[in-house]
Design a protein around this motif. Structure first.
Motif, short mmCIF file in Angstrom:
data_model
loop_
_atom_site.label_atom_id
_atom_site.label_comp_id
_atom_site.label_asym_id
_atom_site.label_seq_id
_atom_site.Cartn_x
_atom_site.Cartn_y
_atom_site.Cartn_z
N THR A 1 0.82 -1.20 0.00
CA THR A 1 0.00 0.00 0.00
C THR A 1 0.86 1.26 0.00
O THR A 1 0.49 2.26 0.56
CB THR A 1 -0.94 0.01 1.21
OG1 THR A 1 -0.15 -0.04 2.40
CG2 THR A 1 -1.91 -1.15 1.17
N THR A 2 2.02 1.16 -0.64
CA THR A 2 2.91 2.31 -0.70
C THR A 2 2.18 3.50 -1.29
O THR A 2 1.58 3.40 -2.36
CB THR A 2 4.15 1.98 -1.55
OG1 THR A 2 4.80 0.86 -0.98
CG2 THR A 2 5.10 3.16 -1.61
N THR A 3 2.21 4.60 -0.61
CA THR A 3 1.56 5.81 -1.07
C THR A 3 2.30 6.37 -2.27
O THR A 3 3.52 6.53 -2.24
CB THR A 3 1.50 6.86 0.05
OG1 THR A 3 0.87 6.26 1.18
CG2 THR A 3 0.74 8.08 -0.38
N GLN A 4 1.56 6.66 -3.31
CA GLN A 4 2.14 7.24 -4.52
C GLN A 4 2.26 8.75 -4.34
O GLN A 4 1.45 9.36 -3.64
CB GLN A 4 1.25 6.93 -5.73
CG GLN A 4 1.14 5.46 -6.05
CD GLN A 4 2.46 4.88 -6.53
OE1 GLN A 4 3.20 5.51 -7.26
NE2 GLN A 4 2.76 3.68 -6.09
N PRO A 5 3.25 9.37 -4.97
CA PRO A 5 3.37 10.84 -4.88
C PRO A 5 2.22 11.52 -5.60
O PRO A 5 1.61 10.95 -6.49
CB PRO A 5 4.70 11.11 -5.58
CG PRO A 5 4.94 9.95 -6.47
CD PRO A 5 4.28 8.78 -5.81
N ARG A 6 1.93 12.73 -5.19
CA ARG A 6 0.83 13.48 -5.83
C ARG A 6 1.15 13.78 -7.29
O ARG A 6 0.29 13.67 -8.14
CB ARG A 6 0.55 14.77 -5.06
CG ARG A 6 -0.57 15.55 -5.72
CD ARG A 6 -1.15 16.58 -4.79
NE ARG A 6 -2.04 17.44 -5.53
CZ ARG A 6 -3.36 17.39 -5.46
NH1 ARG A 6 -3.93 16.52 -4.67
NH2 ARG A 6 -4.10 18.22 -6.15
N HIS A 7 2.38 14.17 -7.58
CA HIS A 7 2.81 14.44 -8.96
C HIS A 7 3.98 13.54 -9.29
O HIS A 7 4.94 13.47 -8.51
CB HIS A 7 3.26 15.90 -9.12
CG HIS A 7 2.16 16.89 -8.90
ND1 HIS A 7 1.25 17.22 -9.85
CD2 HIS A 7 1.82 17.61 -7.80
CE1 HIS A 7 0.39 18.11 -9.36
NE2 HIS A 7 0.71 18.36 -8.11
N ALA A 8 3.90 12.85 -10.41
CA ALA A 8 4.99 11.97 -10.81
C ALA A 8 5.10 11.92 -12.32
O ALA A 8 4.08 11.96 -13.03
CB ALA A 8 4.79 10.57 -10.27
N THR A 9 6.33 11.83 -12.81
CA THR A 9 6.58 11.66 -14.23
C THR A 9 7.20 10.29 -14.41
O THR A 9 8.19 9.96 -13.76
CB THR A 9 7.53 12.75 -14.77
OG1 THR A 9 6.91 14.03 -14.56
CG2 THR A 9 7.79 12.58 -16.25
N TYR A 10 6.60 9.49 -15.27
CA TYR A 10 7.06 8.13 -15.54
C TYR A 10 7.68 8.09 -16.93
O TYR A 10 7.09 8.59 -17.90
CB TYR A 10 5.89 7.15 -15.46
CG TYR A 10 5.30 7.02 -14.09
CD1 TYR A 10 5.70 6.00 -13.24
CD2 TYR A 10 4.34 7.92 -13.62
CE1 TYR A 10 5.16 5.87 -11.96
CE2 TYR A 10 3.80 7.79 -12.35
CZ TYR A 10 4.21 6.77 -11.53
OH TYR A 10 3.69 6.64 -10.28
N ASN A 11 8.85 7.48 -17.03
CA ASN A 11 9.55 7.32 -18.30
C ASN A 11 9.01 6.07 -18.98
O ASN A 11 9.09 4.98 -18.43
CB ASN A 11 11.06 7.21 -18.06
CG ASN A 11 11.84 7.05 -19.33
OD1 ASN A 11 11.29 6.86 -20.40
ND2 ASN A 11 13.14 7.13 -19.21
N CYS A 12 8.51 6.23 -20.18
CA CYS A 12 7.93 5.12 -20.94
C CYS A 12 8.83 4.71 -22.10
O CYS A 12 8.35 4.24 -23.14
CB CYS A 12 6.54 5.49 -21.43
SG CYS A 12 5.41 6.02 -20.13
N GLY A 13 10.13 4.94 -21.96
CA GLY A 13 11.07 4.56 -23.01
C GLY A 13 10.89 5.40 -24.25
O GLY A 13 10.71 6.62 -24.18
#
Length: 115
Positions: A38-50
Motif C-alpha cells: 500500500t505504498t503511497t504514490q506521490p501526488r505528482h509523478a513523471t514516468y519514463n515510458c522509453g
C-alpha cells in the motif's frame, strides 16, 4: 547445555518460516523482505515510458489526472472507488505499483513506465 542447543535447533526453522510470512499491509518477497503493498504514490509523478515518451500522473487519491506520452489528457476515477492504485474508465486502465505505472488502452499495446 543440551536443552539450550536443542531449543536453538528447533527455533531456527520457525524463525526462517516467520520471516517469509507477509504482514497485513505487505507481501513477502523471495528474500523474506516485506514490501509494502500500500505504498503511497506521490501526488505528482513523471514516468519514463522509453521510446514512447513520458506519462505524467497527478494522483488525487480517488482519481488521477494523466497526460499521456502523445499529449492527450485523461481523468480516471479509482476502480473500485476504494482503490488508491488502480484507476479506470473505458477505454483506459492505469495501475500504479511502487515506481511503475502500467497504462492500458483498448486497441493498443500496454505501456509500462517507471519513475
Amino acid at each position: 547445555m543440551f536443552r539450550l542447543l536443542r531449543a536453538s535447533v528447533l527455533c531456527v526453522p520457525a524463525l526462517i518460516a516467520a520471516s517469509c510470512v507477509p504482514s497485513e499491509t505487505g507481501k513477502a518477497t523471495a528474500a523474506g523482505v516485506t514490501e509494502n503493498a500500500t505504498t503511497t504514490q506521490p501526488r505528482h509523478a513523471t514516468y519514463n515510458c522509453g521510446q514512447s515518451g513520458s506519462l505524467i500522473v497527478e494522483n488525487l487519491r480517488t482519481s488521477v489526472h494523466l497526460t499521456e506520452p502523445d499529449g492527450s489528457i485523461v481523468d480516471l476515477p479509482a476502480s473500485p472507488p476504494s482503490q488508491q492504485s488502480r484507476f479506470g474508465e473505458a477505454p483506459y486502465a492505469l495501475v500504479l505499483e511502487g515506481n511503475e505505472a502500467l497504462l492500458m488502452k483498448n486497441g493498443k499495446e500496454p505501456l509500462t513506465c517507471s519513475r
